[in-house]
Design a protein around this motif. Structure first.
Motif, PDB file in Angstrom:
ATOM      1  N   ASP A   1      44.041  40.052  42.075  1.00  0.00           N
ATOM      2  CA  ASP A   1      44.198  40.677  43.638  1.00  0.00           C
ATOM      3  C   ASP A   1      45.216  42.073  43.456  1.00  0.00           C
ATOM      4  N   PRO A   2      44.439  42.944  44.058  1.00  0.00           N
ATOM      5  CA  PRO A   2      45.578  44.485  44.166  1.00  0.00           C
ATOM      6  C   PRO A   2      46.520  44.185  44.883  1.00  0.00           C
ATOM      7  N   ALA A   3      46.360  43.281  46.091  1.00  0.00           N
ATOM      8  CA  ALA A   3      47.448  43.169  47.171  1.00  0.00           C
ATOM      9  C   ALA A   3      48.796  42.158  46.725  1.00  0.00           C
TER      10      ALA A   3
ATOM     11  N   ALA B   1      35.107  48.115  36.732  1.00  0.00           N
ATOM     12  CA  ALA B   1      35.640  49.375  37.406  1.00  0.00           C
ATOM     13  C   ALA B   1      36.373  48.967  38.810  1.00  0.00           C
ATOM     14  N   GLY B   2      37.684  49.766  38.814  1.00  0.00           N
ATOM     15  CA  GLY B   2      38.634  49.538  40.113  1.00  0.00           C
ATOM     16  C   GLY B   2      39.214  48.276  40.339  1.00  0.00           C
ATOM     17  N   VAL B   3      39.141  47.220  39.051  1.00  0.00           N
ATOM     18  CA  VAL B   3      39.695  46.105  39.272  1.00  0.00           C
ATOM     19  C   VAL B   3      41.130  45.950  38.129  1.00  0.00           C
ATOM     20  N   PRO B   4      42.225  45.540  38.801  1.00  0.00           N
ATOM     21  CA  PRO B   4      43.442  45.337  38.168  1.00  0.00           C
ATOM     22  C   PRO B   4      43.421  44.232  37.279  1.00  0.00           C
ATOM     23  N   TYR B   5      44.022  44.066  36.160  1.00  0.00           N
ATOM     24  CA  TYR B   5      44.210  42.896  35.039  1.00  0.00           C
ATOM     25  C   TYR B   5      45.577  42.654  34.679  1.00  0.00           C
TER      26      TYR B   5
END
Length: 458
Positions: free
Chosen positions: A305-307, A334-338
C-alpha cells in the motif's frame, strides 16, 4: 546573478560543442556500454537506460556491466582481497566490449562511464586497443586529475593525481598537449563546484582543512569537450536528466525528444541478488561491496500500500536464486510499489521498498545486508538510500520519517544514505520523500535480525 549567468553560459557552450559530434542514427544506433564507479554496480544505470529507451534506443544495444569486485585497491600494484587493480578493471571492460561487438555485429561502441569507470575507459582506449573499438567516450565525474594530487601522499593509489597511473594517462598525446587519445571523440561532464571528489579542500577524504591540490576543474581533460553542469553532485554528473541530455547530444548531435522516462504497459523485472564479502585475512576489517551472485538466497516480492507500506496479500513472486543469482523474471503491475525481501544465511532479512517501476529492466539488482554493530540496541533500523545521487540539504526537498535526514550535512552533497534507529517496540509505517519521489515502508524488528531499506529511483 552574474555567476548564475556564467554557469548557464558554460552549459550552453558545452552543449553547442557537443552537438558538433555525430554518431549513426535510427536503426544504426551504436551499442552503448555503461561503466559504473567505485563500489557501485550496473543497477545504478537503471534510469539512464530508461531515458535512452524512451528516446528510441533499442534496449538490446544498451549494456551496463558489473565489475565483480568494484572497489579499487589501496595500492594498485599489490593484490588486495575483494578489490581490483587498474589492469584487471581494463581487462574486464575490454572483454565486455568485445562481447558486445560480437553480439551486435557493430564495429564500434560508445562508452559512458561514471567516476572510477572513466579510469578503465581511458586505460582501455589508451593501452588496450579501445582507440579502434570506441567511437565516443563520455566520462561523468571521473577524477581525471586525481581526488588528491600531493607528492608523497598515497601515490600508489589509482586516484592520486601525482601517481603513476594518472600521470601516464594525462601525459600529452600531441604537440597541442591533449590528454585524450584519438580518434575517439571525448566528453567530460563535471559539476561546477559540488562534486565531493573534485574539491580543493580535503573534507570528503577525511582531511578537512588540508589542500588536495585538485580544483573543481579536475575532471576536465584537454582535448575533450568539457561540459559543466551547475549544482549537480558527483553521481549526478552521470545519472541526472541534465547529464543524460548532455551525453545524448554529444553522442547523436541531436537533442533528445524527452528527458522523462516514458511508461510501459507491461513491466518485466529481473536482476541479481548479491551480497557482501568479508576480508578473509582480517575479519575485523568488516564487509566490502562486491557484485557476485548470492546462490541459494530466497526472495519474496510483495505489492504494498503506497500510504502505509503494508503488504497487499500474499507474495506475488517467490524464488530461490541459482548460481547466476538471477531472481526473475517478474511481471510487475504499473503504478504499484513493491517490497523485496531477501533471506540468506549469514545475512539479515533485508526488506527493500521501492517506488513503482515505470519500465521493464534487467538491472534491478538487490543486495542482502548485514546488521551493523552500531545498531545492536535499536528496535528497528531503516535506511533511506539514493544510489544515483547525494542528498543536498541546500538544494533538495526531502524528509525522512517527518524529520530532516540524520547524517546529512547542512552544506555540500557528499552523503547518499541516511539511517534512523527506532527505539520503540512494534511495527509502523515509515516514509521518506526526495524531490517528489515518496517511498513508504514498514519497520521490522532488529532483534529478529531484520533491517529495512527505502531505495529511491531518482
Amino acid at each position: 546573478m552574474t555567476t548564475r549567468r556564467h554557469l548557464f553560459a558554460l552549459v550552453a557552450s558545452s552543449l553547442l560543442l557537443g552537438a558538433c559530434a555525430t554518431a549513426p542514427q535510427g536503426a544504426n544506433q551504436p551499442p552503448i556500454v555503461f561503466v559504473h564507479g567505485n563500489g557501485d554496480s550496473a543497477a545504478i544505470w537503471q534510469s539512464t537506460v530508461w531515458r535512452f529507451e524512451s528516446n528510441g534506443w533499442p534496449s538490446e544495444r544498451l549494456h551496463a556491466i558489473d565489475l565483480p569486485y568494484p572497489l579499487a585497491r589501496d595500492d594498485d600494484s599489490k593484490a588486495q582481497p575483494g578489490r581490483t587493480s587498474t589492469t584487471e578493471h581494463m581487462a574486464y571492460l575490454k572483454a565486455e566490449v568485445e562481447q558486445v561487438l560480437r553480439a551486435t555485429g557493430a564495429q564500434q561502441v560508445v562508452l559512458v562511464a561514471n567516476s572510477r569507470g572513466g579510469n578503465a575507459v581511458r586505460n582501455y582506449i589508451q593501452n588496450g586497443g579501445g582507440d579502434a573499438t570506441v567511437s565516443h567516450a563520455v566520462l561523468g565525474g571521473t577524477p581525471n586529475h586525481g581526488v588528491w594530487a600531493t607528492k608523497g601522499l598515497r601515490e600508489a593509489n589509482e586516484f592520486s593525481g601525482t601517481g603513476p597511473f594518472l600521470t601516464a594517462l594525462n601525459a600529452p598525446k600531441n604537440a597541442a598537449g591533449d590528454e585524450v587519445t584519438g580518434p575517439v571523440k571525448w566528453m567530460t561532464i563535471r559539476s561546477h563546484n559540488n562534486d565531493k571528489f573534485a574539491q580543493p579542500d580535503g573534507l570528503w577524504i577525511g582531511a578537512k582543512g588540508t589542500p588536495t591540490n585538485v580544483s573543481f576543474e579536475g575532471p576536465a581533460l584537454k582535448g575533450a569537450t568539457n561540459a559543466v553542469l551547475p549544482r549537480v553532485d558527483h553521481r549526478e554528473t552521470s545519472f541526472s536528466p541534465a547529464a543524460f541530455d548532455t551525453a545524448y547530444r554529444f553522442i547523436t548531435g541531436q537533442a533528445p525528444k524527452t528527458l522523462n522516462v516514458t511508461t510501459q504497459a507491461a513491466v518485466v523485472l529481473n536482476g541479481k541478488i548479491v551480497g557482501l564479502g568479508l576480508v578473509p585475512t582480517d575479519p575485523a576489517s568488516g564487509n566490502y561491496a562486491n557484485n557476485l551472485p548470492l546462490p541459494g538466497a530466497l526472495l519474496a516480492v510483495y505489492a504494498t500500500d503506497p500510504a502505509t507500506g503494508e503488504r497487499k496479500g500474499a507474495a506475488v513472486h517467490n524464488t530461490r536464486v541459482a548460481t547466476d543469482g538471477l531472481w526473475g523474471p517478474f511481471t510487475a503491475q504499473a503504478g504499484v510499489p513493491y517490497e523485496f525481501v531477501i533471506s540468506a544465511p549469514d545475512y539479515a532479512t533485508t526488506h527493500i521498498y521501492r517506488s513503482p517501476f515505470l519500465r521493464s529492466s534487467s538491472l534491478i539488482h538487490l543486495r542482502a545486508e548485514r546488521a551493523a554493530a552500531a545498531d545492536k540496541d535499536a528496535k528497528s533500523t531503516v535506511t533511506f538510500n539514493r544510489p544515483r545521487g547525494y542528498f543536498d540539504a541546500e538544494r533538495d526537498k526531502m524528509v525522512f520519517d517527518g524529520k530532516t535526514l540524520p547524517g546529512v550535512p547542512a552544506t555540500g552533497a557528499g552523503v547518499s544514505s541516511s539511517k534512523i534507529q527506532l527505539m520503540e517496540d512494534g511495527a509502523r509505517a515509515i516514509s521518506a520523500e526526495f524531490n517528489g519521489e515518496k517511498i513508504t515502508g514498514r519497520s521490522w524488528p532488529a532483534a529478529e535480525n531484520h533491517l529495512v531499506i527505502l531505495e529511491l529511483t531518482n
